[in-house]
Design a protein around this motif. Structure first.
Motif, PDB file in Angstrom:
ATOM      1  N   HIS A 204      -8.942  -2.171   0.669  1.00  0.00           N
ATOM      2  CA  HIS A 204      -7.544  -1.925   0.343  1.00  0.00           C
ATOM      3  C   HIS A 204      -6.854  -3.198  -0.113  1.00  0.00           C
ATOM      4  N   ASP A 205      -5.735  -3.004  -0.809  1.00  0.00           N
ATOM      5  CA  ASP A 205      -4.880  -4.080  -1.293  1.00  0.00           C
ATOM      6  C   ASP A 205      -3.848  -4.391  -0.219  1.00  0.00           C
ATOM      7  N   ARG A 206      -3.905  -5.600   0.342  1.00  0.00           N
ATOM      8  CA  ARG A 206      -2.970  -5.986   1.405  1.00  0.00           C
ATOM      9  C   ARG A 206      -1.568  -6.302   0.864  1.00  0.00           C
ATOM     10  N   GLN A 207      -1.418  -6.354  -0.453  1.00  0.00           N
ATOM     11  CA  GLN A 207      -0.107  -6.603  -1.054  1.00  0.00           C
ATOM     12  C   GLN A 207       0.240  -5.500  -2.052  1.00  0.00           C
ATOM     13  N   ALA A 208      -0.060  -4.285  -1.654  1.00  0.00           N
ATOM     14  CA  ALA A 208       0.096  -3.139  -2.551  1.00  0.00           C
ATOM     15  C   ALA A 208       1.525  -2.976  -3.036  1.00  0.00           C
ATOM     16  N   TRP A 209       2.475  -2.994  -2.120  1.00  0.00           N
ATOM     17  CA  TRP A 209       3.891  -2.859  -2.511  1.00  0.00           C
ATOM     18  C   TRP A 209       4.762  -3.770  -1.670  1.00  0.00           C
ATOM     19  N   GLY A 210       4.207  -4.893  -1.298  1.00  0.00           N
ATOM     20  CA  GLY A 210       4.922  -5.920  -0.549  1.00  0.00           C
ATOM     21  C   GLY A 210       3.967  -7.060  -0.286  1.00  0.00           C
ATOM     22  N   LEU A 211       4.481  -8.158   0.232  1.00  0.00           N
ATOM     23  CA  LEU A 211       3.626  -9.329   0.430  1.00  0.00           C
ATOM     24  C   LEU A 211       2.646  -9.167   1.576  1.00  0.00           C
ATOM     25  N   ASP A 212       2.837  -8.198   2.453  1.00  0.00           N
ATOM     26  CA  ASP A 212       1.875  -7.972   3.531  1.00  0.00           C
ATOM     27  C   ASP A 212       1.936  -6.523   3.971  1.00  0.00           C
ATOM     28  N   THR A 213       1.332  -5.649   3.164  1.00  0.00           N
ATOM     29  CA  THR A 213       1.312  -4.221   3.497  1.00  0.00           C
ATOM     30  C   THR A 213       0.042  -3.831   4.243  1.00  0.00           C
ATOM     31  N   ASP A 214      -0.873  -4.787   4.443  1.00  0.00           N
ATOM     32  CA  ASP A 214      -2.085  -4.565   5.224  1.00  0.00           C
ATOM     33  C   ASP A 214      -2.796  -3.301   4.736  1.00  0.00           C
ATOM     34  N   SER A 215      -3.070  -2.336   5.617  1.00  0.00           N
ATOM     35  CA  SER A 215      -3.773  -1.115   5.219  1.00  0.00           C
ATOM     36  C   SER A 215      -2.821   0.062   5.051  1.00  0.00           C
ATOM     37  N   ASP A 216      -1.576  -0.225   4.644  1.00  0.00           N
ATOM     38  CA  ASP A 216      -0.580   0.838   4.475  1.00  0.00           C
ATOM     39  C   ASP A 216      -1.012   1.890   3.469  1.00  0.00           C
ATOM     40  N   GLU A 217      -1.771   1.491   2.444  1.00  0.00           N
ATOM     41  CA  GLU A 217      -2.245   2.485   1.467  1.00  0.00           C
ATOM     42  C   GLU A 217      -3.047   3.578   2.169  1.00  0.00           C
ATOM     43  N   TRP A 218      -4.011   3.161   2.987  1.00  0.00           N
ATOM     44  CA  TRP A 218      -4.841   4.149   3.675  1.00  0.00           C
ATOM     45  C   TRP A 218      -4.033   4.949   4.690  1.00  0.00           C
ATOM     46  N   ARG A 219      -3.127   4.274   5.402  1.00  0.00           N
ATOM     47  CA  ARG A 219      -2.306   4.997   6.385  1.00  0.00           C
ATOM     48  C   ARG A 219      -1.421   6.036   5.699  1.00  0.00           C
ATOM     49  N   THR A 220      -0.845   5.658   4.556  1.00  0.00           N
ATOM     50  CA  THR A 220       0.003   6.600   3.828  1.00  0.00           C
ATOM     51  C   THR A 220      -0.804   7.793   3.340  1.00  0.00           C
ATOM     52  N   TRP A 221      -1.963   7.513   2.776  1.00  0.00           N
ATOM     53  CA  TRP A 221      -2.816   8.591   2.284  1.00  0.00           C
ATOM     54  C   TRP A 221      -3.294   9.478   3.435  1.00  0.00           C
ATOM     55  N   GLY A 222      -3.765   8.859   4.515  1.00  0.00           N
ATOM     56  CA  GLY A 222      -4.246   9.634   5.658  1.00  0.00           C
ATOM     57  C   GLY A 222      -3.155  10.476   6.285  1.00  0.00           C
ATOM     58  N   SER A 223      -1.944   9.908   6.396  1.00  0.00           N
ATOM     59  CA  SER A 223      -0.834  10.652   6.977  1.00  0.00           C
ATOM     60  C   SER A 223      -0.497  11.875   6.136  1.00  0.00           C
ATOM     61  N   HIS A 224      -0.580  11.752   4.820  1.00  0.00           N
ATOM     62  CA  HIS A 224      -0.277  12.888   3.946  1.00  0.00           C
ATOM     63  C   HIS A 224      -1.229  14.053   4.207  1.00  0.00           C
ATOM     64  N   TRP A 225      -2.488  13.744   4.472  1.00  0.00           N
ATOM     65  CA  TRP A 225      -3.491  14.794   4.690  1.00  0.00           C
ATOM     66  C   TRP A 225      -3.776  15.024   6.179  1.00  0.00           C
ATOM     67  N   HIS A 226      -2.944  14.439   7.048  1.00  0.00           N
ATOM     68  CA  HIS A 226      -3.073  14.618   8.503  1.00  0.00           C
ATOM     69  C   HIS A 226      -4.453  14.179   8.993  1.00  0.00           C
ATOM     70  N   LEU A 227      -4.879  13.023   8.487  1.00  0.00           N
ATOM     71  CA  LEU A 227      -6.173  12.475   8.863  1.00  0.00           C
ATOM     72  C   LEU A 227      -5.965  11.184   9.646  1.00  0.00           C
ATOM     73  N   SER A 228      -6.753  10.984  10.678  1.00  0.00           N
ATOM     74  CA  SER A 228      -6.752   9.725  11.415  1.00  0.00           C
ATOM     75  C   SER A 228      -7.946   8.896  10.956  1.00  0.00           C
ATOM     76  N   LEU A 229      -7.664   7.683  10.492  1.00  0.00           N
ATOM     77  CA  LEU A 229      -8.717   6.809   9.981  1.00  0.00           C
ATOM     78  C   LEU A 229      -8.941   5.614  10.896  1.00  0.00           C
ATOM     79  N   GLU A 230      -8.405   5.690  12.111  1.00  0.00           N
ATOM     80  CA  GLU A 230      -8.493   4.555  13.033  1.00  0.00           C
ATOM     81  C   GLU A 230      -9.923   4.237  13.437  1.00  0.00           C
ATOM     82  N   ALA A 231     -10.789   5.256  13.426  1.00  0.00           N
ATOM     83  CA  ALA A 231     -12.157   5.053  13.917  1.00  0.00           C
ATOM     84  C   ALA A 231     -13.138   4.666  12.813  1.00  0.00           C
TER      85      ALA A 231
END
Length: 314
Positions: A204-231
């Motif tokens: 993932h891009d850690r600066q996708a839409w800010g200087l430190d978005t970390d894994s927000d891309e995956w969290r946003t995508w997973g939340s949309h599909w009600h998926l947990s990607l923590e594991a």
């Protein structure tokens, strides 16, 4: 020195007769020295001193404090120096605008690196073909650029919030969707099996839409599909989306791809979308920003060209 309060004086304080003295003042204030100003202007130090004194007499207040071996601007002198340099900058800008009333000369664009690498640069040959006399200079970086006084004409951004005080030209939307190499998809049984993401390394891009978005891309995508990607097995972060995509083409994991950026790799078969029906529209979108008063023909030509390109890519 007392200010002249005569009502007829105000309109005559800075007549055209004072332009040479203002020029001398600007040089002396910039150097902080009458002697250095004299060298620059090919005058004697006494001539510089005389011109400054005459200007002070006309204005009714001191511009410099005189010391034994140096001079320093007074508070009033600092204000006049600021007003003078600001006026010169404005005049220079007007000269630049007049010169640029043609489809020629240099044009400087600042862009987010990933959209420049994956989308813009492959299209620039077309712009050069249409406008061969415009010399385009491309700078890249994740930081937000202040267009005032940096010699940059336009910025190409990817953001959910647009800056105030600028002319904004929307380009295109973006969609997030996981991408990986065909080999990685096969090795991990990913095609159509979203639950198998748990076994994968997520890129993932850690600066996708800010200087430190970390894994927000995956969290946003997973939340949309009600998926947990923590594991998931592990993560790998980058400061550019195109680097995450490049790593995915070399079997490093599954990247949270942006369709506009991954389109060429998908078309060539270097990447696949294991879950093609699970794209999520990003809140950020691509847009151009310019200063409102910087609307010369070459800037307008670039805006029209890139909007046509974006429309074709949508």
């Amino acid at each position: 020195m007392q200010r002249d309060e005569h009502p007829g004086v105000r309109s005559k304080l800075l007549s055209s007769h004072q332009l040479a003295r203002l020029h001398t003042f600007e040089a002396a204030a910039r150097h902080g020295s009458f002697a250095l100003a004299a060298d620059e202007l090919s005058l004697s130090p006494s001539a510089v001193s005389h011109r400054i004194s005459a200007l002070e007499e006309a204005l009714g207040f001191l511009l410099f404090q005189r010391f034994h071996r140096k001079v320093a601007l007074t508070t009033e002198g600092q204000r006049i120096f600021w007003a003078l340099t600001s006026s010169l900058e404005f005049i220079n800008q007007e000269v630049l605008e007049i010169r640029e009333q043609a489809l020629s000369g240099s044009l400087t664009l600042h862009s987010r690196p990933s959209i420049a690498q994956c989308w813009l640069v492959p299209r620039l040959a077309d712009f050069s073909r249409l406008h061969p006399h415009i010399e385009l200079n491309l700078l890249t970086g994740n930081e937000h650029i202040n267009l005032h006084g940096y010699g940059i004409d336009l910025t190409l951004n990817f953001d959910a919030r647009t800056p105030t005080g600028l002319a904004i030209h929307p380009l295109m939307d973006e969609y997030m969707v996981p991408v990986c190499s065909p080999q990685y998809a096969s090795d991990h049984g990913l095609m159509g099996e979203v639950r198998n993401l748990q076994q994968c390394r997520l890129l993932h891009d850690r600066q996708a839409w800010g200087l430190d978005t970390d894994s927000d891309e995956w969290r946003t995508w997973g939340s949309h599909w009600h998926l947990s990607l923590e594991a998931c097995a592990s993560h790998m972060g980058f400061d550019r989306a195109d680097l995450a995509i490049l790593a995915a083409t070399h079997h490093a994991g599954v990247a949270m791809g942006r369709r506009q950026l991954a389109s060429q790799a998908l078309a060539s078969g270097a990447l696949v979308m294991p879950f093609p029906d699970m794209a999520v529209r990003c809140e950020p979108r691509y847009y151009l920003a310019t200063l409102p008063h910087r609307q010369c023909p070459k800037i307008q030509a670039f805006i029209r060209w890139i909007q046509d390109q974006a429309q074709g890519a949508s």
